[in-house]
Design an enzyme around this catalytic site. Structure first.
Site, mmCIF file in Angstrom:
data_model
loop_
_atom_site.group_PDB
_atom_site.id
_atom_site.type_symbol
_atom_site.label_atom_id
_atom_site.label_comp_id
_atom_site.label_asym_id
_atom_site.label_seq_id
_atom_site.Cartn_x
_atom_site.Cartn_y
_atom_site.Cartn_z
ATOM 1 N N ARG A 84 0.856 -1.185 0.000
ATOM 2 C CA ARG A 84 0.000 0.000 0.000
ATOM 3 C C ARG A 84 0.894 1.238 0.000
ATOM 4 N NH1 ARG A 84 -2.309 3.172 4.717
ATOM 5 N NH2 ARG A 84 -3.913 4.483 3.781
ATOM 6 N N HIS A 129 -3.127 10.913 0.482
ATOM 7 C CA HIS A 129 -2.611 10.702 1.845
ATOM 8 C C HIS A 129 -1.961 12.014 2.317
ATOM 9 C CE1 HIS A 129 -1.147 7.440 4.842
ATOM 10 N NE2 HIS A 129 -0.810 8.609 5.368
ATOM 11 N N GLU A 174 -7.538 8.526 6.202
ATOM 12 C CA GLU A 174 -7.806 9.193 7.482
ATOM 13 C C GLU A 174 -8.228 10.656 7.380
ATOM 14 O OE1 GLU A 174 -4.469 8.780 10.090
ATOM 15 O OE2 GLU A 174 -4.658 6.621 10.253
ATOM 16 N N ASN A 314 -7.723 1.787 9.633
ATOM 17 C CA ASN A 314 -6.454 2.005 10.323
ATOM 18 C C ASN A 314 -6.724 1.893 11.809
ATOM 19 O OD1 ASN A 314 -5.325 2.465 7.857
ATOM 20 N ND2 ASN A 314 -4.776 4.614 8.235
ATOM 21 N N TYR A 316 -4.731 1.593 15.724
ATOM 22 C CA TYR A 316 -3.502 1.626 16.516
ATOM 23 C C TYR A 316 -3.726 1.415 18.008
ATOM 24 C CZ TYR A 316 -0.984 3.493 12.456
ATOM 25 O OH TYR A 316 -0.413 3.650 11.224
ATOM 26 N N GLU A 381 -3.658 -0.038 7.955
ATOM 27 C CA GLU A 381 -2.542 0.354 8.824
ATOM 28 C C GLU A 381 -2.734 -0.213 10.212
ATOM 29 O OE1 GLU A 381 -1.532 4.543 9.181
ATOM 30 O OE2 GLU A 381 -1.828 4.830 7.027
#
Ligand code: PNW
Length: 477
Positions: A84, A129, A174, A314, A316, A381
């Site tokens: 990606r 991005h 995002e 994504n 985290y 991600e």
């Protein structure tokens, strides 16, 4: 036996795609090479260097503009099935508009895409991005809804030039984070201070741009190119401090993820009602005649609804949530009315916002599956930051523990996860943190002009996982 079954649960299903991710501004360098135009990160790092922790820039970064073959080799050696990466808008269209195409930019991505395919690696391309051409920021940037048309025109150039070989497209990475570029003069590019207004204007432009791209692809390319289009959204798990705060966390999900996901992924469409109600009410109380949340018309609601082939996720970290009114007047934070904290017992990383909470990954996957009707989820991600070093035991633990939770969500809960790309392939320019926080599984020496890449322990473990397609036994309890 139960033993074998438990272990099968830590294997990746057939067809599940594994790989790694990067983004143009963070790795490419070549900021003014061969006709590339200036973007908002060039402007921020050059004109307001004090906003970046180490006053660094992405002028050279990993020099992937020149060293892309090195990156392809790393991916190949790891056994990655997918890569990606994102395309730099200003490298393709130096002034943002499609009247002037920079052939050198087209050539660069052709070389990268062809090298990937020759090595059996499938490209997943993020159209945007965060590196907006400066010329479009000069017109107001994302709060200007004309950008929804300019983005569609930019995407058309990409589909025309690369769509014969690229089959997986992500419109935006995002928007939750880059809308923050319009909420503070100390934040992300373009670092403009219009909280509670510029961010909501941005969300509307992004939703319309995303739908424009999706529909344009359907009309002009899909039949021939047969690709898939999704959007990548960042979310966090929100664990209620006590059961009394379940609603506070629900509100947090709707204000963070729902602003983008609800209009696209629900059958109802539109912004979440809790968002509409609260922003309208606050706007009124604050003396605004018109709500700070620009409404979507019913035509727009229908036009945006269902514009996805997959959900890019994504993920985290997690927070603990409770009720509380914080943030300036006006602000989205204040509109939300939820405050979040991190449990001091959760292990830290190099990033202030990132603590290690593996179980939250499973919960968030389930929340998304339930809220949005179990769409195909591609985890675009997931990763961990430290301050550098090849012996990155904490990153190894992060990846193995998070992947185990994802596999539980797949095998036990039936969540439809179809792929996973680790953030990140290589250490890179971590936005306002510059090069101080490292996310790569390969170390990059930024003091050496040849930017050598060296595998960390985590690269070796991911290599093993990508090749065996399971979590190695030594990481299972
Ligand atoms: C993502 N937060 O950004 C981006 O997509 C990447 O470009 C970035 O390098 C990576 O995650 C690591 O930061 C985020 O504050 C930025 O929670 C901020 C947050 C999360 C993700």
């Amino acid at each position: 036996t139960g033993f074998a079954a438990a272990h099968d649960n830590f294997a990746f299903p057939d067809g599940f795609l594994l790989g790694a991710a990067t983004a143009s501004y963070q790795i490419e360098g070549g900021w003014d090479a061969d006709g590339k135009g200036v973007n908002i990160w060039d402007t921020l790092t050059h004109e307001r260097p004090f906003l970046v922790a180490d006053r660094s820039t992405g002028d050279v970064a990993d020099d992937s503009y020149n060293l892309y073959m090195e990156d392809v080799k790393l991916l190949k050696n790891m056994g990655a099935q997918v890569y990606r990466f994102s395309i730099s808008w200003a490298r393709i269209l130096p002034e943002g508009h499609d009247n002037k195409i920079n052939q050198a930019g087209i050539d660069y991505y052709n070389k990268l895409i062809n090298a990937l395919l020759e090595n059996g690696i499938e490209p997943i391309v993020s159209i945007y991005h965060w590196d907006l051409p400066q010329k479009l920021q000069d017109l107001g940037g994302w709060p200007n809804r004309e950008l929804a048309i300019y983005t569609e025109n930019y995407a058309r150039v990409l589909f025309k030039n690369f769509g014969d070989r690229v089959k997986l497209w992500i419109t935006f990475n995002e928007p939750l984070i880059f809308m923050g570029g319009y909420t503070s003069d100390k934040g992300m590019a373009p670092s403009i201070n219009t909280p509670g207004i510029g961010d909501y204007l941005t969300s509307r432009t992004v939703l319309i741009a995303h739908a424009n791209i999706y529909h344009m692809y359907e009309r002009e390319f899909k039949q021939q190119q047969k690709g898939k289009i999704g959007i990548t959204l960042l979310s966090f798990w929100c664990e209620p401090l006590t059961p009394d705060y379940t609603e506070a966390c629900e509100r947090y999900q709707q204000f963070q993820l729902g602003i983008y996901a609800h209009p696209i992924f629900t059958e109802q469409g539109d912004y979440p009602s809790v968002v509409i109600e609260r922003v309208d009410a606050n706007s009124k109380a604050e003396g605004f005649t018109t709500s700070r949340l620009p409404k979507l018309t019913s035509e727009e609601v229908n036009y945006i609804k269902g514009t996805y082939d997959f959900f890019g996720m994504n993920f985290y970290t997690a927070y603990v949530g409770l009720n509380g009114v914080v943030g300036g007047i006006p602000s989205r934070e204040r509109d939300m009315g939820t405050i979040v904290l991190q449990d001091p017992n959760w292990p830290v990383s190099a990033s202030s916002w990132l603590r290690v909470v593996p179980w939250a990954f499973r919960k968030q996957l389930n929340w998304i599956a339930k809220e949005y009707g179990n769409p195909p989820i591609f985890v675009t991600e997931n990763g961990f930051s430290d301050y550098g070093g090849l012996n990155d035991t904490n990153r190894v633990l992060y990846y193995t523990e998070y992947m185990k939770e994802m596999l539980k969500a797949i095998h036990i809960d039936g969540v439809n996860v179809v792929g996973y790309t680790a953030w990140s392939l290589i250490d890179n320019f971590e936005w306002l943190q510059g090069y101080t926080e490292k996310f790569g599984v390969y170390e990059v020496n930024f003091n050496d002009p040849s930017r050598p890449r060296t595998p960390k322990e985590s690269a070796k473990v991911l290599t093993e996982i990508f090749n065996t397609r399971k979590i190695p036994d030594r990481f299972l309890d």
